[in-house]
Design a protein around this motif. Structure first.
Motif, PDB file in Angstrom:
ATOM      1  N   GLU A  71       0.826  -1.206   0.000  1.00 37.23           N
ATOM      2  CA  GLU A  71       0.000   0.000   0.000  1.00 37.23           C
ATOM      3  C   GLU A  71       0.858   1.253   0.000  1.00 37.23           C
ATOM      4  O   GLU A  71       1.913   1.297   0.619  1.00 37.23           O
ATOM      5  N   ILE A  72       0.362   2.247  -0.716  1.00 33.28           N
ATOM      6  CA  ILE A  72       0.995   3.557  -0.766  1.00 33.28           C
ATOM      7  C   ILE A  72       0.023   4.555  -0.150  1.00 33.28           C
ATOM      8  O   ILE A  72      -1.175   4.548  -0.442  1.00 33.28           O
ATOM      9  N   TYR A  73       0.563   5.407   0.709  1.00 34.13           N
ATOM     10  CA  TYR A  73      -0.218   6.459   1.361  1.00 34.13           C
ATOM     11  C   TYR A  73      -0.091   7.733   0.527  1.00 34.13           C
ATOM     12  O   TYR A  73       1.017   8.156   0.195  1.00 34.13           O
ATOM     13  N   PHE A  74      -1.232   8.320   0.165  1.00 32.28           N
ATOM     14  CA  PHE A  74      -1.286   9.566  -0.607  1.00 32.28           C
ATOM     15  C   PHE A  74      -1.707  10.699   0.315  1.00 32.28           C
ATOM     16  O   PHE A  74      -2.662  10.556   1.081  1.00 32.28           O
ATOM     17  N   ARG A  75      -1.018  11.832   0.218  1.00 29.65           N
ATOM     18  CA  ARG A  75      -1.341  13.003   1.032  1.00 29.65           C
ATOM     19  C   ARG A  75      -1.486  14.208   0.115  1.00 29.65           C
ATOM     20  O   ARG A  75      -0.526  14.633  -0.543  1.00 29.65           O
ATOM     21  N   GLY A  76      -2.707  14.765   0.044  1.00 26.59           N
ATOM     22  CA  GLY A  76      -2.946  15.952  -0.766  1.00 26.59           C
ATOM     23  C   GLY A  76      -2.325  17.174  -0.132  1.00 26.59           C
ATOM     24  O   GLY A  76      -2.494  17.406   1.064  1.00 26.59           O
ATOM     25  N   MET A  77      -1.615  17.960  -0.948  1.00 27.10           N
ATOM     26  CA  MET A  77      -0.928  19.153  -0.456  1.00 27.10           C
ATOM     27  C   MET A  77      -1.348  20.412  -1.226  1.00 27.10           C
ATOM     28  O   MET A  77      -0.612  21.384  -1.270  1.00 27.10           O
ATOM     29  N   GLY A  78      -2.531  20.387  -1.818  1.00 28.92           N
ATOM     30  CA  GLY A  78      -3.012  21.543  -2.567  1.00 28.92           C
ATOM     31  C   GLY A  78      -2.547  21.503  -4.006  1.00 28.92           C
ATOM     32  O   GLY A  78      -3.216  20.959  -4.873  1.00 28.92           O
ATOM     33  N   ASP A  79      -1.352  22.070  -4.272  1.00 31.76           N
ATOM     34  CA  ASP A  79      -0.853  22.123  -5.650  1.00 31.76           C
ATOM     35  C   ASP A  79      -0.102  20.858  -6.055  1.00 31.76           C
ATOM     36  O   ASP A  79       0.328  20.724  -7.197  1.00 31.76           O
ATOM     37  N   SER A  80       0.048  19.920  -5.131  1.00 29.98           N
ATOM     38  CA  SER A  80       0.728  18.659  -5.409  1.00 29.98           C
ATOM     39  C   SER A  80       0.185  17.600  -4.458  1.00 29.98           C
ATOM     40  O   SER A  80      -0.600  17.903  -3.562  1.00 29.98           O
ATOM     41  N   PHE A  81       0.611  16.358  -4.683  1.00 27.62           N
ATOM     42  CA  PHE A  81       0.344  15.334  -3.683  1.00 27.62           C
ATOM     43  C   PHE A  81       1.603  14.525  -3.480  1.00 27.62           C
ATOM     44  O   PHE A  81       2.508  14.530  -4.321  1.00 27.62           O
ATOM     45  N   GLU A  82       1.687  13.916  -2.315  1.00 31.76           N
ATOM     46  CA  GLU A  82       2.840  13.110  -1.964  1.00 31.76           C
ATOM     47  C   GLU A  82       2.438  11.648  -1.891  1.00 31.76           C
ATOM     48  O   GLU A  82       1.292  11.325  -1.589  1.00 31.76           O
ATOM     49  N   MET A  83       3.409  10.776  -2.139  1.00 27.48           N
ATOM     50  CA  MET A  83       3.221   9.337  -1.994  1.00 27.48           C
ATOM     51  C   MET A  83       4.279   8.829  -1.022  1.00 27.48           C
ATOM     52  O   MET A  83       5.460   9.173  -1.152  1.00 27.48           O
ATOM     53  N   TRP A  84       3.827   8.037  -0.062  1.00 31.08           N
ATOM     54  CA  TRP A  84       4.672   7.564   1.023  1.00 31.08           C
ATOM     55  C   TRP A  84       4.441   6.089   1.301  1.00 31.08           C
ATOM     56  O   TRP A  84       3.335   5.588   1.104  1.00 31.08           O
ATOM     57  N   ASN A  85       5.433   5.454   1.883  1.00 29.90           N
ATOM     58  CA  ASN A  85       5.252   4.207   2.599  1.00 29.90           C
ATOM     59  C   ASN A  85       4.546   4.640   3.898  1.00 29.90           C
ATOM     60  O   ASN A  85       5.022   5.538   4.596  1.00 29.90           O
ATOM     61  N   GLN A  86       3.404   4.048   4.213  1.00 33.56           N
ATOM     62  CA  GLN A  86       2.596   4.509   5.346  1.00 33.56           C
ATOM     63  C   GLN A  86       3.377   4.455   6.660  1.00 33.56           C
ATOM     64  O   GLN A  86       3.274   5.374   7.474  1.00 33.56           O
ATOM     65  N   GLU A  87       4.142   3.402   6.876  1.00 30.25           N
ATOM     66  CA  GLU A  87       4.915   3.291   8.122  1.00 30.25           C
ATOM     67  C   GLU A  87       5.950   4.409   8.223  1.00 30.25           C
ATOM     68  O   GLU A  87       6.138   4.998   9.292  1.00 30.25           O
TER      69      GLU A  87
END
Length: 166
Positions: free
Chosen positions: A120-136
């Protein structure tokens, strides 16, 4: 109406790197792709520069073009900084096409950066972009930092007070 990447989402990625872009993000990508039209696939620009230790940043084509334009516009006396910034934001980026089912194939190199071959990949909306993370990794770094910041604030702390407005 301003389109922005908002919210948080978790999506599965398989061994081949196939994963869905969250549906609300697809609408923003369509709106930010100058070549997109009904029936065509929107594109997303993924930045993976060395400055991004644990995450990937994703931009609409238009937003990434804006950043590239700002880099091009840097004055000549800042050539070294311009080259460094171009390397981090232009060289270390890739453009992916979102298929008709809302999926992209995230290259192995980028999954390895996140320490996710599949899962699984965690997505975080940041307005003008989004980030993708390892959730841990996100929880251990950014999540912990936000928790610590809030722990240091008074019980009636309003996060919007840092904006400095009235």
């Amino acid at each position: 109406m301003v389109l922005a990447f908002t919210g948080e989402h978790t999506q599965k990625v398989d061994k081949k790197g196939r994963m869905s872009i969250p549906a609300p993000y697809r609408r923003v990508l369509e709106g930010g792709d100058p070549k997109w039209a009904e029936g065509l696939s929107p594109r997303v620009v993924i930045v993976y520069g060395q400055h991004l230790k644990n995450e990937l940043q994703a931009y609409t084509v238009a937003e990434h073009e804006k950043i590239v334009g700002e880099i091009y516009a840097m004055p000549r006396e800042r050539t070294a900084d311009k080259k460094r910034l171009a390397h981090l934001m232009i060289t270390q980026s890739t453009e992916l096409e979102v298929d008709k089912d809302g999926r992209v194939i995230l290259p192995l190199k980028l999954r390895e950066k996140l320490k996710i071959e599949e899962g699984e990949i965690y997505f975080r909306g940041m307005g003008d972009s989004f980030e993708m993370w390892n959730q841990e990794t996100f929880q251990a770094t950014v999540g912990a930092d936000i928790d610590n910041w809030l722990d240091d604030m008074p019980d009636d702390f309003d996060p919007l007070s840092v904006l400095g407005g009235s």
